[in-house]
Every structure is written in structure tokens, then in C-alpha cells.
Motif scaffolding. Sequence first.
Motif, PDB file in Angstrom:
ATOM      1  N   TYR A 175      15.742   5.545  -0.681  1.00 54.46           N
ATOM      2  CA  TYR A 175      15.195   4.976   0.545  1.00 54.46           C
ATOM      3  C   TYR A 175      15.502   3.488   0.595  1.00 54.46           C
ATOM      4  CZ  TYR A 175      11.468   3.714  -2.766  1.00 54.46           C
ATOM      5  OH  TYR A 175      10.767   3.233  -3.848  1.00 54.46           O
ATOM      6  N   TYR A 176      15.466   2.944   1.801  1.00 49.95           N
ATOM      7  CA  TYR A 176      15.507   1.486   1.930  1.00 49.95           C
ATOM      8  C   TYR A 176      14.179   1.042   2.515  1.00 49.95           C
ATOM      9  CZ  TYR A 176      15.960   0.641   7.009  1.00 49.95           C
ATOM     10  OH  TYR A 176      15.714   0.515   8.362  1.00 49.95           O
ATOM     11  N   VAL A 177      13.842  -0.199   2.297  1.00 53.68           N
ATOM     12  CA  VAL A 177      12.580  -0.765   2.769  1.00 53.68           C
ATOM     13  C   VAL A 177      12.873  -1.739   3.909  1.00 53.68           C
ATOM     14  CG1 VAL A 177      10.543  -2.125   2.145  1.00 53.68           C
ATOM     15  CG2 VAL A 177      11.549  -0.508   0.492  1.00 53.68           C
ATOM     16  N   ASP A 178      12.245  -1.534   5.043  1.00 55.14           N
ATOM     17  CA  ASP A 178      12.425  -2.419   6.194  1.00 55.14           C
ATOM     18  C   ASP A 178      11.189  -3.298   6.363  1.00 55.14           C
ATOM     19  OD1 ASP A 178      13.603  -3.597   8.357  1.00 55.14           O
ATOM     20  OD2 ASP A 178      13.859  -1.759   9.517  1.00 55.14           O
ATOM     21  N   HIS A 179      11.379  -4.435   7.050  1.00 54.00           N
ATOM     22  CA  HIS A 179      10.299  -5.366   7.377  1.00 54.00           C
ATOM     23  C   HIS A 179       9.578  -5.873   6.124  1.00 54.00           C
ATOM     24  CE1 HIS A 179      10.384  -2.756  11.173  1.00 54.00           C
ATOM     25  NE2 HIS A 179      10.943  -3.918  11.480  1.00 54.00           N
ATOM     26  N   ALA A 180      10.346  -6.111   5.061  1.00 54.25           N
ATOM     27  CA  ALA A 180       9.722  -6.639   3.845  1.00 54.25           C
ATOM     28  C   ALA A 180       9.134  -8.020   4.077  1.00 54.25           C
ATOM     29  CB  ALA A 180      10.738  -6.681   2.711  1.00 54.25           C
TER      30      ALA A 180
ATOM     31  N   PRO B  88       7.708 -25.893   6.564  1.00 57.48           N
ATOM     32  CA  PRO B  88       7.472 -25.220   5.278  1.00 57.48           C
ATOM     33  C   PRO B  88       6.421 -24.118   5.353  1.00 57.48           C
ATOM     34  CG  PRO B  88       7.545 -27.605   4.979  1.00 57.48           C
ATOM     35  CD  PRO B  88       7.542 -27.348   6.457  1.00 57.48           C
ATOM     36  N   LYS B  89       5.498 -24.217   6.291  1.00 58.43           N
ATOM     37  CA  LYS B  89       4.445 -23.208   6.392  1.00 58.43           C
ATOM     38  C   LYS B  89       5.017 -21.853   6.830  1.00 58.43           C
ATOM     39  CE  LYS B  89       1.003 -26.741   7.447  1.00 58.43           C
ATOM     40  NZ  LYS B  89       0.083 -27.284   8.475  1.00 58.43           N
ATOM     41  N   THR B  90       6.125 -21.884   7.569  1.00 59.95           N
ATOM     42  CA  THR B  90       6.770 -20.627   7.943  1.00 59.95           C
ATOM     43  C   THR B  90       7.293 -19.924   6.705  1.00 59.95           C
ATOM     44  OG1 THR B  90       7.387 -21.442  10.141  1.00 59.95           O
ATOM     45  CG2 THR B  90       8.681 -19.612   9.265  1.00 59.95           C
ATOM     46  N   PHE B  91       7.948 -20.673   5.842  1.00 62.96           N
ATOM     47  CA  PHE B  91       8.480 -20.053   4.626  1.00 62.96           C
ATOM     48  C   PHE B  91       7.347 -19.592   3.713  1.00 62.96           C
ATOM     49  CE2 PHE B  91      10.480 -20.178   0.363  1.00 62.96           C
ATOM     50  CZ  PHE B  91      11.486 -19.243   0.595  1.00 62.96           C
ATOM     51  N   GLN B  92       6.270 -20.329   3.706  1.00 65.40           N
ATOM     52  CA  GLN B  92       5.124 -19.903   2.894  1.00 65.40           C
ATOM     53  C   GLN B  92       4.608 -18.552   3.356  1.00 65.40           C
ATOM     54  OE1 GLN B  92       1.664 -19.719   3.807  1.00 65.40           O
ATOM     55  NE2 GLN B  92       0.959 -19.284   1.719  1.00 65.40           N
ATOM     56  N   GLU B  93       4.570 -18.334   4.668  1.00 66.86           N
ATOM     57  CA  GLU B  93       4.098 -17.046   5.173  1.00 66.86           C
ATOM     58  C   GLU B  93       5.117 -15.942   4.886  1.00 66.86           C
ATOM     59  OE1 GLU B  93       1.886 -14.014   6.976  1.00 66.86           O
ATOM     60  OE2 GLU B  93       1.372 -15.929   6.038  1.00 66.86           O
ATOM     61  N   LEU B  94       6.400 -16.265   4.976  1.00 70.18           N
ATOM     62  CA  LEU B  94       7.424 -15.282   4.625  1.00 70.18           C
ATOM     63  C   LEU B  94       7.267 -14.828   3.178  1.00 70.18           C
ATOM     64  CD1 LEU B  94      10.768 -16.642   6.187  1.00 70.18           C
ATOM     65  CD2 LEU B  94       9.613 -14.509   6.761  1.00 70.18           C
TER      66      LEU B  94
ATOM     67  N   ASN C 160       4.764  -6.993  -0.036  1.00 70.00           N
ATOM     68  CA  ASN C 160       5.475  -5.777   0.353  1.00 70.00           C
ATOM     69  C   ASN C 160       6.466  -5.245  -0.683  1.00 70.00           C
ATOM     70  OD1 ASN C 160       4.327  -5.337   2.940  1.00 70.00           O
ATOM     71  ND2 ASN C 160       5.634  -6.928   3.826  1.00 70.00           N
ATOM     72  N   ILE C 161       7.019  -6.109  -1.525  1.00 67.88           N
ATOM     73  CA  ILE C 161       8.082  -5.627  -2.413  1.00 67.88           C
ATOM     74  C   ILE C 161       7.569  -4.925  -3.674  1.00 67.88           C
ATOM     75  CG2 ILE C 161      10.044  -6.340  -3.838  1.00 67.88           C
ATOM     76  CD1 ILE C 161      10.773  -8.361  -1.720  1.00 67.88           C
ATOM     77  N   PRO C 162       6.649  -5.496  -4.439  1.00 67.08           N
ATOM     78  CA  PRO C 162       6.255  -4.835  -5.700  1.00 67.08           C
ATOM     79  C   PRO C 162       5.802  -3.384  -5.548  1.00 67.08           C
ATOM     80  CG  PRO C 162       5.462  -7.096  -5.672  1.00 67.08           C
ATOM     81  CD  PRO C 162       6.001  -6.821  -4.302  1.00 67.08           C
ATOM     82  N   PRO C 163       5.066  -3.000  -4.507  1.00 66.88           N
ATOM     83  CA  PRO C 163       4.593  -1.609  -4.448  1.00 66.88           C
ATOM     84  C   PRO C 163       5.687  -0.560  -4.288  1.00 66.88           C
ATOM     85  CG  PRO C 163       3.257  -3.013  -3.029  1.00 66.88           C
ATOM     86  CD  PRO C 163       4.446  -3.817  -3.430  1.00 66.88           C
ATOM     87  N   ILE C 164       6.884  -0.952  -3.860  1.00 69.21           N
ATOM     88  CA  ILE C 164       7.898   0.069  -3.567  1.00 69.21           C
ATOM     89  C   ILE C 164       8.998   0.116  -4.622  1.00 69.21           C
ATOM     90  CG2 ILE C 164       7.527   0.197  -1.088  1.00 69.21           C
ATOM     91  CD1 ILE C 164      10.289  -1.983  -2.588  1.00 69.21           C
ATOM     92  N   LEU C 165       8.794  -0.562  -5.738  1.00 72.10           N
ATOM     93  CA  LEU C 165       9.856  -0.640  -6.736  1.00 72.10           C
ATOM     94  C   LEU C 165       9.826   0.487  -7.760  1.00 72.10           C
ATOM     95  CD1 LEU C 165       9.906  -4.497  -7.414  1.00 72.10           C
ATOM     96  CD2 LEU C 165      11.495  -3.144  -6.021  1.00 72.10           C
ATOM     97  N   ASN C 166       8.840   1.365  -7.681  1.00 72.75           N
ATOM     98  CA  ASN C 166       8.751   2.444  -8.672  1.00 72.75           C
ATOM     99  C   ASN C 166       9.480   3.703  -8.227  1.00 72.75           C
ATOM    100  OD1 ASN C 166       6.838   2.865  -6.649  1.00 72.75           O
ATOM    101  ND2 ASN C 166       5.558   4.140  -7.984  1.00 72.75           N
ATOM    102  N   GLY C 167      10.387   3.582  -7.246  1.00 76.84           N
ATOM    103  CA  GLY C 167      11.184   4.704  -6.785  1.00 76.84           C
ATOM    104  C   GLY C 167      12.631   4.276  -6.592  1.00 76.84           C
ATOM    105  N   PRO C 168      13.491   5.191  -6.119  1.00 78.42           N
ATOM    106  CA  PRO C 168      14.923   4.896  -5.965  1.00 78.42           C
ATOM    107  C   PRO C 168      15.222   4.076  -4.709  1.00 78.42           C
ATOM    108  CG  PRO C 168      14.486   7.156  -5.328  1.00 78.42           C
ATOM    109  CD  PRO C 168      13.186   6.611  -5.846  1.00 78.42           C
ATOM    110  N   VAL C 169      14.827   2.814  -4.715  1.00 80.82           N
ATOM    111  CA  VAL C 169      15.032   1.952  -3.558  1.00 80.82           C
ATOM    112  C   VAL C 169      16.481   1.476  -3.538  1.00 80.82           C
ATOM    113  CG1 VAL C 169      14.060  -0.023  -4.838  1.00 80.82           C
ATOM    114  CG2 VAL C 169      14.297  -0.148  -2.365  1.00 80.82           C
ATOM    115  N   ALA C 170      17.174   1.781  -2.460  1.00 79.50           N
ATOM    116  CA  ALA C 170      18.600   1.460  -2.343  1.00 79.50           C
ATOM    117  C   ALA C 170      18.827   0.033  -1.883  1.00 79.50           C
ATOM    118  CB  ALA C 170      19.272   2.427  -1.371  1.00 79.50           C
ATOM    119  N   ALA C 171      17.934  -0.474  -1.020  1.00 72.10           N
ATOM    120  CA  ALA C 171      18.110  -1.812  -0.459  1.00 72.10           C
ATOM    121  C   ALA C 171      16.803  -2.243   0.188  1.00 72.10           C
ATOM    122  CB  ALA C 171      19.241  -1.834   0.568  1.00 72.10           C
TER     123      ALA C 171
ATOM    124  N   GLY D 226       0.787  -1.222   0.000  1.00 75.35           N
ATOM    125  CA  GLY D 226       0.000   0.000   0.000  1.00 75.35           C
ATOM    126  C   GLY D 226       0.823   1.278   0.000  1.00 75.35           C
ATOM    127  N   LYS D 227       2.150   1.172  -0.212  1.00 76.41           N
ATOM    128  CA  LYS D 227       3.026   2.348  -0.128  1.00 76.41           C
ATOM    129  C   LYS D 227       3.444   2.864  -1.515  1.00 76.41           C
ATOM    130  CE  LYS D 227       3.033   1.986   4.386  1.00 76.41           C
ATOM    131  NZ  LYS D 227       4.187   1.575   5.149  1.00 76.41           N
TER     132      LYS D 227
END
Length: 752
Positions: free
Chosen positions: A114-119, A152-158, A165-176, A99-100
Motif C-alpha cells: 500500500y501507499y500512504v496519502d496525505h501524510a 516557520p509555523k507552517t513547517f512546524q504544523e507539517l 501519521n507516519i509511525p503507525p503505518i510502518l509495520n506493513g508493506p508500505v511502498a511509498a 490510528g491506522k
Amino acid sequence: MLDSQIMILQFRRTVSIIAVLACWFSPSFAFAENDWSHHLNHWLNQNQITHVSIPQNRKFDEQYNFLILVWQYKTRATNDRDLYKKIHLNGWHIDYGEGKQKLAAWGAQQEWPYYVDHAAGKGILHLTPRSGLSSIPKSGAPSPRPWSFADPKTFQELTRRLDANIPPILNGPVAAIALDDEVSLGSFNSPLEVDYSPQAIAAFRKWLKSQYSSNSAWQRAWQLPAVSESAKLASAQPVTYEKVRQQLKNLPPSKWRLAPWLDFRTFMDQMQAETFAAAVQHARSHAPTVPIGVVGGQQPSAYGGFDYSLLRHSVQWMEAYDIGGTNELLRSFWADTPRRYQMQTYFASVDLARDQWFLWYYLAHGNRGVIAWPDSGGKPWFNAGKINPAVEKLSNTFAAVQADSLQVLAAPQTQPVFSPIALLYSHPSIQVGWAIDATTHGKTWPRRSSSLDNSCLSSGKNRVAWTRLLEDLGHQPRWIDSQELCAGELQNRGIKLLILPQAFALSSEECQAIKAFVKSGGAVIADYAPAITDQHGSGYLTPPLDQLFGLNRLSKSGWFDGNRRFEVDGERYRRPFAERLPQENCLLDSNMPIVERSLSGTRLEHQFGSGRTLYLNLSPTGYFDQSLRGANFGNHWRKWIGDWIAKQEIQEPVRVTREDQQEHGVELLRYRTKDQTEIWAIVANPTRQASVDGPGSGIALSSQNIPLRIGTTLPISGCRNLRTGKSLGTKFPLQLELPGSEAIVLEVTIKP
């Protein structure tokens, strides 16, 4: 009994976890489950964690200078933009990501990185009370890990969270992108005995099969009855530290059998590293050109999961608290170009000189930037349209460290130049060292908190002490891990001297590699007790490096005062550091405690093949303390080690002196650019006790400029001050003055 405990603890998981589990049965689950199974099986079958490569064509490699990324705490970059610009800040952070899109678009419009935390969200990699942390006993009892990495269910939730969380923030200068902050197997480095879930125990038993050269070797290490391998596997049950604690106190090292505890700690370290690698690989499907890693890294210890010989391969960048020398570890492990990004947390205080020094020091050490916590002295940096006066004073420093002319220091293609001196990073030795340290607490060891561990872990203080000592002698050593040692990297990198800092636990392969290095002409220094156990914590009857050092132990009369083996006494954590070290009832050399009372002497030299060894039977750990470093204690150590290194004909081509004496407390770092120009960064290097929630303590800086003399044997054809642009000619030595809280940065052209 243990299985029933585990069932009860599993039942006590929080209701919030159960609510989240409902999403596990989504249509995407099968893919994520298979993805994790692939990683898990590859690791268990190949006995090697996944090595994650760095992103290709990182857009920040050439585009931005040293980054100062402001964490959005009591500030919003969108609201405080003009205040940021006034003090030369333009970096910030976005939390989560879902949503960002508008925030990322704003960053693109402003061209603010910017960097993105808690992805990967919060609550899985960093456990919280809501995600089950409170269900783990603090008594030292075994427990399942909420969100077991073996499930495996833990990795599925990750992956679900990463996908959101990742696709919405890729349209800017994301450093990390950071998967999460202050990740841990439990809570920081506190000794929480996880993961005893059925899935983890099953994976551990499969992993254990590949860790021993033979069935009999496993049987001896675990003290198992002579039954079939399958029967041993089925009954192999790891134990908590409490089960091995009495061995360390009551038995000589030759009778230690720590494997049922230590093997499980090693397994869990590898499990966390593989989880990181799998999450990074998944995140790359969304962001192939953005570095993905973790922030809030801890010092290496027995608990927490931070084995840097593993993590160097499983993440693409890291912000780690510089506790126990983590910055120097990553600087060594990530020295090959293009370098992976390493960063620091920046806690500005109300001490202007210290705040300035911090930025210059870590820029000089090749950090890509800092993540700034915008609170100084309990007051926010920005409030009601005004800038905190303590922060406003840093405006010129913020501008200076981000100058275009200094971009070369943070550039990934700029390579550190090390001395021909290596120090061995041995994580099993760190684990055994923790086990020794914890004996001071008796049955109260579960209360050895992460903060206590950060201030009292002997291996961490010893690692910093060795690094500072060598830097004060004008050297820039590099750390190598066990895999590099056994692969012949000492010879490949032209190393002339290897140092073994508290290298208690070494495999027979490591010992053979060290012997071969010395036999062919190399030199080795050990402080004390090298290779008293193997990598599983099983004591050697005769330590395999005794012959190398020419040791002949006359009796079994213990260490230090004869009753203690730990060096830094964690029970005295409230006292000054020097008072935590052994002194009373010890045999002394130059007022320093002799470690092994059974040996006849200290600083024992020995010829082995074409090389030489030095067994100190003393510890430099006290060199961590700034007051001891500048007193007779430090003078003795600089003379002993400096003279011995000189005898091995190891000389640096560049030296920093003051009145013809090596200047301790100042270091010179060399870098080589892609066009073979050298960059020399000169900065004060005081000891700092870092912290996870503040600027730390112990930083002593000169309030006046320090007059220095820079000499070199290299053929110089040009030298320029990168900060001023002024040419300094070709005549050496140079006479310069170093501001105590800043750095000198020179660009040096060397004749072909």
C-alpha cells in the motif's frame, strides 16, 4: 496601498486556520522552527534548493512487480479482499495514518502493498476552502498564501502531522508515502497571485540579491532608480501579471521587462520545492527506507509551483498527471540508476482497449506502477459483493502487467537507453510562454483556469509535439535542464543534436553553452524565437543566438498574422485543437503559418564552427493533434526533421518499420539491465489529452494487430519474448504483430 491590501486579506483568513494555530506553541515548536530556518537560510544563502537523495535499501526495489494500488474510494480492501484477488489486484492505500495501525497490520498479514496519502494532512500543501483557499482573490490581486511556506509555523504544523501519521503505518508493506495530493502554491495551475505575506516578501528580497551578476543588471531588469543596493532591496516589490501584460501586447520583445513578475514566480517555485525537500527530509527520520514524495503532480506552468528542474531533486517519487509531457520529463530526469519511482493515476473507462493500453504504455515507459481510481463510467469497481463488469474484463491485463517476467521494466536498476538527441527544458521559457499565451484573454486572464491551461498551454503542447515527432522517427530523446546544459552534460552524454522547443528565455550562460556545443561539432534545431529574453524575462536588444542561426531580421513586423504572439488561443478552448492554432492572415509554408514575418524564409540552415544549426521559423505544435499528426502536416514534419537528422549522421541501432517505412504511432523503448542485457518494449504511442479527473481524450488505437519489422545493427546472440517465454533466435529482422492495445516486450542479449 499594497501593504494595506495584504493586511486586509490576512485578516480574512478563515476561523479554522486560527483554531489550528493554537498548536503552534507546543514544546516541539522550537525544534521545527529551527529545522525550517536551517532549510530556508541554506536555500537563500547558497542559492540552491536541497537535493534529497533516494532511500537506501528500498524494500520494494526487488520485492514487488508493477504496482496497481487501488485508492480506497467506495471500496475497502479489508471488505473486498476476495473481489480484489479475483481480478488479480492486491495493492491499496491508507489515508493519513494516525490510528491506522490495524490496517497496516492487516496489509502485513495479507502481504498486500500500500501507499500512504496525505501524510502531511490536507490543507497546507493542497489548500482547501476550509484552510483558506477561498480567501485568495480570483481577480488577480496580490494575496498572502494561507499557510505561507515562508512562515516557520507552517513547517512546524507539517512536521506535527508527519510525526502523527507516519509511525503507525510502518509495520506493513508500505511502498511509498505521499505528503499530499494535488499540491499547489494556490489551486492546481490557476493564476493565483501568492504569496505576498510579509515573511515571503522579506525572504524574496533576500533571495533577489543573489539572482543578478551586478547591481546595474538588477537595476536595468527592474527599471529601478540609481540608488544604493540596500535601498533597492528595501523597496523591491513584486508585481502581478496585470502589471506586465501590456508590455507583451504592445512592445517588441527587446523592450520587455518582465522581471518584477517573473522573478517572483521563480522564487515561489523554489520556495515550494524547498518546502517539499524539507518535509521529505523530516519524514525520512521516521521512514528512511520508504520513498517520500507527492501525488497529483501538475504540468509545468507559470503558476502552481511545478518546475520539474527543481522537483526532480526535492522528492523521492511522484505520481504526476501526464499533461504537457510530465512523464517524459521525469523519465529523463530520473534515468540514472537506481531510478526514483514515477507513477500514474489510472482512470479506467468503459473502453476496454484504451484501459488496457494505458497500463501497457506506462509499464513500457518504466513507471513503477499506477494509483487506480476505482470508478468507471460513474460506477464503482466494487459494489454489494460484485465487480463492475467493465473492470472484470481487465482481469487478464492486470495479471499480465504484474507478471514476474516483466518486473525488469519497473526495476530501479534498469536504465533507459536514449538517442543522442536532447531537448532543453527551460522553465523561464515556460513562464514567458504562459505570459504570451495569456495575452489572448486581455483583462480576463485571472479566469484562465487550470483546466484551460492544461488544454491550451502552448509550451505543454509543443513539448508533447516534439516528443511524439521524434518518437515517430524512431528516436528516444532525453530532456535536459538548464543546469545540465551549463555543466557540459551534452558532451558528457554523447549528445549530437540539441533541440530548443519554444526556448524564449535563456541566460547568457545557457547561450554560451549552446554556442560552444555547436562550435565543437554539435547540431541545434530551434522552432522559433530562441533567447529573445534572458532568464528574468528582460528582452535582449539582439538575441544572443541570432548569430548561431545566421538570422538577420529585416523588420519588426510581428509573429503569425502580425498582431498575435500566442500560438494556442485559449479563448477558443471549446473548439477542436487545430482551430485554436494561427492560420488566418498568416504567411504560409506548406500550408503552415510562418512565425516571424520579419525573416526571409523558413527552415534556415547555417554553419557555425564545426557544427550546423536549423532555424525552422515554423512550429510543430500542431503535431499534438492526432488528426494533423496523421495527415500532410505530420508527413511534412517527419520528412523535414527526419531528413535533417539523417544529414547529421544520427542513426538508431534498432528500428521499427512497416513495409520498409518508419512506423509512426508506434515506439520502441530500450532499457539496459545491470547485467547489460537489453529489454525492448514496443507499444502504440497515440496522442492523449490527459485530465486530472478522468482518463482523458484523443487516444486512437488500432483495432487490429499491427504487422511490424524489427531491425537492428547490434550483434545479437539471443532474443526472447518475455511475455510468452518463447525464444526468437538471433536472425534479424524479426517479423512481429503488435496488438494495438498491448505491448511486445523482448529480452535481447548482445554480444560483447
